[in-house]
Design a protein around this motif. Structure first.
Motif, PDB file in Angstrom:
ATOM      1  N   TYR A 111       0.861  -1.182   0.000  1.00  0.00           N
ATOM      2  CA  TYR A 111       0.000   0.000   0.000  1.00  0.00           C
ATOM      3  C   TYR A 111       0.897   1.231   0.000  1.00  0.00           C
ATOM      4  O   TYR A 111       1.927   1.272   0.676  1.00  0.00           O
ATOM      5  CB  TYR A 111      -0.897   0.034   1.239  1.00  0.00           C
ATOM      6  CG  TYR A 111      -1.985  -1.019   1.246  1.00  0.00           C
ATOM      7  CD1 TYR A 111      -2.764  -1.264   0.119  1.00  0.00           C
ATOM      8  CD2 TYR A 111      -2.245  -1.757   2.401  1.00  0.00           C
ATOM      9  CE1 TYR A 111      -3.759  -2.221   0.133  1.00  0.00           C
ATOM     10  CE2 TYR A 111      -3.243  -2.715   2.429  1.00  0.00           C
ATOM     11  CZ  TYR A 111      -3.996  -2.943   1.286  1.00  0.00           C
ATOM     12  OH  TYR A 111      -4.973  -3.896   1.310  1.00  0.00           O
ATOM     13  N   THR A 124      -4.461  12.178  -4.173  1.00  0.00           N
ATOM     14  CA  THR A 124      -5.855  12.017  -4.580  1.00  0.00           C
ATOM     15  C   THR A 124      -6.021  12.213  -6.074  1.00  0.00           C
ATOM     16  O   THR A 124      -6.820  11.519  -6.725  1.00  0.00           O
ATOM     17  CB  THR A 124      -6.742  13.005  -3.811  1.00  0.00           C
ATOM     18  OG1 THR A 124      -6.539  12.835  -2.395  1.00  0.00           O
ATOM     19  CG2 THR A 124      -8.209  12.796  -4.134  1.00  0.00           C
ATOM     20  N   ARG A 127      -4.909   9.051  -7.797  1.00  0.00           N
ATOM     21  CA  ARG A 127      -5.875   7.980  -7.526  1.00  0.00           C
ATOM     22  C   ARG A 127      -7.114   8.118  -8.395  1.00  0.00           C
ATOM     23  O   ARG A 127      -7.573   7.150  -9.019  1.00  0.00           O
ATOM     24  CB  ARG A 127      -6.261   8.009  -6.047  1.00  0.00           C
ATOM     25  CG  ARG A 127      -7.221   6.916  -5.620  1.00  0.00           C
ATOM     26  CD  ARG A 127      -7.746   7.182  -4.225  1.00  0.00           C
ATOM     27  NE  ARG A 127      -8.589   8.371  -4.203  1.00  0.00           N
ATOM     28  CZ  ARG A 127      -8.945   9.023  -3.098  1.00  0.00           C
ATOM     29  NH1 ARG A 127      -8.491   8.619  -1.919  1.00  0.00           N
ATOM     30  NH2 ARG A 127      -9.721  10.079  -3.168  1.00  0.00           N
ATOM     31  N   GLU A 128      -7.679   9.327  -8.472  1.00  0.00           N
ATOM     32  CA  GLU A 128      -8.893   9.534  -9.251  1.00  0.00           C
ATOM     33  C   GLU A 128      -8.625   9.413 -10.751  1.00  0.00           C
ATOM     34  O   GLU A 128      -9.484   8.957 -11.513  1.00  0.00           O
ATOM     35  CB  GLU A 128      -9.489  10.911  -8.933  1.00  0.00           C
ATOM     36  CG  GLU A 128      -9.955  11.068  -7.488  1.00  0.00           C
ATOM     37  CD  GLU A 128     -10.969  10.007  -7.097  1.00  0.00           C
ATOM     38  OE1 GLU A 128     -11.890   9.738  -7.900  1.00  0.00           O
ATOM     39  OE2 GLU A 128     -10.823   9.422  -6.000  1.00  0.00           O
ATOM     40  N   LYS A 131      -8.665   5.792 -11.503  1.00  0.00           N
ATOM     41  CA  LYS A 131     -10.035   5.286 -11.474  1.00  0.00           C
ATOM     42  C   LYS A 131     -10.764   5.610 -12.775  1.00  0.00           C
ATOM     43  O   LYS A 131     -11.402   4.744 -13.380  1.00  0.00           O
ATOM     44  CB  LYS A 131     -10.803   5.895 -10.298  1.00  0.00           C
ATOM     45  CG  LYS A 131     -10.541   5.265  -8.953  1.00  0.00           C
ATOM     46  CD  LYS A 131     -11.447   5.895  -7.905  1.00  0.00           C
ATOM     47  CE  LYS A 131     -11.257   5.282  -6.536  1.00  0.00           C
ATOM     48  NZ  LYS A 131     -12.149   5.901  -5.522  1.00  0.00           N
ATOM     49  N   VAL A 154      -5.731   1.104  -8.037  1.00  0.00           N
ATOM     50  CA  VAL A 154      -6.532   1.632  -6.929  1.00  0.00           C
ATOM     51  C   VAL A 154      -7.261   0.488  -6.242  1.00  0.00           C
ATOM     52  O   VAL A 154      -7.920  -0.336  -6.903  1.00  0.00           O
ATOM     53  CB  VAL A 154      -7.535   2.686  -7.420  1.00  0.00           C
ATOM     54  CG1 VAL A 154      -8.384   3.196  -6.258  1.00  0.00           C
ATOM     55  CG2 VAL A 154      -6.798   3.841  -8.091  1.00  0.00           C
ATOM     56  N   VAL A 155      -7.154   0.409  -4.923  1.00  0.00           N
ATOM     57  CA  VAL A 155      -7.885  -0.544  -4.100  1.00  0.00           C
ATOM     58  C   VAL A 155      -8.675   0.271  -3.081  1.00  0.00           C
ATOM     59  O   VAL A 155      -8.081   0.895  -2.197  1.00  0.00           O
ATOM     60  CB  VAL A 155      -6.943  -1.539  -3.397  1.00  0.00           C
ATOM     61  CG1 VAL A 155      -7.736  -2.465  -2.493  1.00  0.00           C
ATOM     62  CG2 VAL A 155      -6.145  -2.332  -4.416  1.00  0.00           C
ATOM     63  N   ASP A 156     -10.005   0.279  -3.244  1.00  0.00           N
ATOM     64  CA  ASP A 156     -10.865   1.149  -2.428  1.00  0.00           C
ATOM     65  C   ASP A 156     -10.419   2.598  -2.636  1.00  0.00           C
ATOM     66  O   ASP A 156     -10.483   3.101  -3.737  1.00  0.00           O
ATOM     67  CB  ASP A 156     -10.825   0.725  -0.955  1.00  0.00           C
ATOM     68  CG  ASP A 156     -11.432  -0.660  -0.757  1.00  0.00           C
ATOM     69  OD1 ASP A 156     -12.299  -1.051  -1.566  1.00  0.00           O
ATOM     70  OD2 ASP A 156     -11.034  -1.348   0.193  1.00  0.00           O
ATOM     71  N   ASP A 157      -9.925   3.255  -1.592  1.00  0.00           N
ATOM     72  CA  ASP A 157      -9.466   4.634  -1.723  1.00  0.00           C
ATOM     73  C   ASP A 157      -7.958   4.744  -1.547  1.00  0.00           C
ATOM     74  O   ASP A 157      -7.436   5.806  -1.187  1.00  0.00           O
ATOM     75  CB  ASP A 157     -10.164   5.532  -0.687  1.00  0.00           C
ATOM     76  CG  ASP A 157     -11.630   5.738  -1.021  1.00  0.00           C
ATOM     77  OD1 ASP A 157     -11.975   5.699  -2.218  1.00  0.00           O
ATOM     78  OD2 ASP A 157     -12.438   5.920  -0.088  1.00  0.00           O
ATOM     79  N   ASP A 205     -13.843 -13.893   1.113  1.00  0.00           N
ATOM     80  CA  ASP A 205     -13.616 -13.758   2.550  1.00  0.00           C
ATOM     81  C   ASP A 205     -13.972 -15.039   3.306  1.00  0.00           C
ATOM     82  O   ASP A 205     -13.559 -15.225   4.458  1.00  0.00           O
ATOM     83  CB  ASP A 205     -14.434 -12.589   3.106  1.00  0.00           C
ATOM     84  CG  ASP A 205     -13.937 -11.252   2.573  1.00  0.00           C
ATOM     85  OD1 ASP A 205     -12.745 -11.177   2.212  1.00  0.00           O
ATOM     86  OD2 ASP A 205     -14.734 -10.291   2.509  1.00  0.00           O
TER      87      ASP A 205
END
Length: 360
Positions: A111, A124, A127-128, A131, A154-157, A205
Motif C-alpha cells: 500500500y 488524490t 488515484r482519481e 479510477k 486503486v484498491v478502495d481509496d 472472505d
C-alpha cells in the motif's frame, strides 16, 4: 502499519511523497529444529571458513563470486554511488490497461500511503485519474538493493503497488503441456460449462486455511497432553483412470446437492439417464434372447403364427362349423353363397389342425 520504505511517486513533474507499507502478511505456522535426543534447539551459526570462528552480523559484508571463485567485495557505499534515479522514487513510465499485465509477473503487494498533508492533494489526483481511466500505472522503483518493476492500481481509496517480475524472469512453458494431441468433444465441454455454472461464484472472505487450523489444533492437543486422533484422509482419486463424462456428471450433481439447488431436477436427470441407458444397453440383451434357440419360445411363436394364419384363412373363406358362435354362423352363411359344399369340407380340414396345435 509500519512503513518499510519512504520516497516519492514521480508523476511527470508532480512528486508525491509516500510511505510504502506491506499489504500482505504471512500466517503460516513456523517450526523450529530441535535435537531429538534431548529437545535442544538447533541454531545456525555463521562461521568463517578460514579461521572457523563464529562471526557477528556487524562483521559481515557483501561480495560477488567470480567464475573462478574469486570474491569481489561490494560495499553499501559502492551501491549508493550508482546513478540510480529510482533509489528513492517510484517513477511512473506508462499507463496501460490492466489486462496487458501478465498475472505471472505479479509479486509482493504494497500500500502507498500519502506522507504528510501536502501529499494529500497530488495523491488524490493520481488515484482519481487511475479510477477514471480504468488503467494501471507501470513504474520502476528500487528496494532492498535492486531496481524493480511495479504496477500501481486503486484498491478502495488507496493506491496499491504490486511488485512485478521483469519479463526476462518469466520462464517459457516449454515441455509443460501434454505431449499427445487430445480432442475434447462438445458434450464434454458442455458438461464442464455446466459444472462451472453450478459451482458459481464464491465469497473470497469465506475461504480459509484448513491445514493451518488442523496444525493449530494438533499443537493445542499436544500441549495439553491430549491424545491426538488421526484424521481420515480424503482420497483425491489421483492416478486413477476415470470416465470423464461420468465424472463431470457426478460433479455437477454433487455441486448442486451441496448448494441445495435442483434436488428434484437432479433426481429427474438421473432417472432420464437411467432411461437413456435402458434404451441403449439392453438392446443387445433382447437380440441375444431372440437369437438364442429355446424350445418353449419356438413352440409359442409357432402356435402364434399358426393362429394368425388360421384367422386369416377363416376371414377369407368366411366359413366355420355349425357349432361355432353367432359370429361364426354368420360368416358360414356368407361362405355358403360363395363356395360349394366341397370347399367347406376342405376348409374345415385345413383349420382343424392349427386349432389343435394352438391349444397345445
Amino acid at each position: 502499519m509500519r512503513s518499510i520504505w519512504n520516497g516519492a511517486i514521480s508523476f511527470g513533474l508532480v512528486s508525491i511523497p509516500i510511505k510504502l507499507v506491506n499489504a500482505t502478511e504471512n500466517h503460516s505456522i513456523h517450526f523450529r529444529q530441535i535435537h531429538l535426543a534431548d529437545g535442544g534447539r538447533i541454531r545456525y551459526r555463521k562461521v568463517c571458513e578460514l579461521d572457523e570462528e563464529e562471526v557477528s552480523g556487524g562483521e559481515i559484508g557483501k561480495a560477488y563470486e567470480d567464475a573462478d571463485g574469486t570474491m569481489i567485495p561490494i560495499t553499501d557505499e559502492d551501491l549508493a554511488q550508482l546513478p540510480l534515479p529510482t533509489a528513492k522514487t517510484i517513477e511512473i513510465v506508462a499507463f496501460v490497461p490492466a489486462d496487458e499485465i501478465d498475472p505471472l509477473q505479479m509479486d509482493a503487494a504494497y500500500y502507498l500511503s500519502a506522507n504528510g498533508v501536502p501529499a494529500a492533494k497530488p495523491y488524490t489526483l493520481l488515484r482519481e485519474a487511475l479510477k477514471r481511466s480504468n488503467k494501471v500505472a507501470v513504474a520502476k522503483y528500487a528496494l532492498r538493493g535492486r531496481e524493480r518493476l511495479g504496477m500501481l492500481r486503486v484498491v478502495d481509496d488507496v493506491i496499491a503497488m504490486h511488485g512485478l517480475l521483469w519479463p526476462d524472469e518469466i520462464r517459457a512453458p516449454e515441455g509443460v503441456a501434454p505431449d499427445s494431441d487430445v480432442t475434447v468433444r462438445d458434450a464434454e465441454l458442455d458438461l464442464a460449462d455446466a459444472l462451472m455454472d453450478t459451482l458459481g461464484e464464491v465469497d473470497m472472505d469465506s475461504l480459509h486455511d484448513d491445514y493451518r487450523e488442523a496444525v493449530e489444533e494438533l499443537i493445542a492437543a499436544k500441549a495439553s497432553g491430549e491424545a491426538v486422533q488421526p484424521s481420515e484422509s480424503r482420497d483425491s482419486g489421483g492416478g486413477k483412470v476415470i470416465d470423464l463424462i461420468a465424472a463431470l456428471e457426478s460433479s455437477v450433481r454433487a455441486a448442486k446437492k451441496s448448494r441445495g439447488e435442483g434436488e428434484g431436477e437432479g433426481e429427474a436427470e438421473s432417472e432420464e439417464d437411467e432411461e437413456d441407458m435402458a434404451d441403449v444397453h439392453p438392446i443387445k440383451k433382447k437380440t441375444q434372447q431372440k437369437s438364442t434357440p429355446k424350445s418353449t419360445g419356438t413352440k409359442k411363436s409357432t402356435a402364434s403364427t399358426a393362429k394368425k394364419t388360421t384367422q386369416k384363412k377363416t376371414t377369407t373363406t368366411k366359413s366355420t362349423s355349425s357349432a361355432s358362435s353367432s359370429k361364426g354362423s354368420s360368416s358360414a352363411n356368407s361362405a355358403k353363397k360363395q363356395t360349394s359344399s366341397g370347399s367347406r369340407s376342405t376348409t374345415k380340414k385345413k383349420t382343424a389342425a392349427p386349432r389343435k396345435r394352438a391349444s397345445a
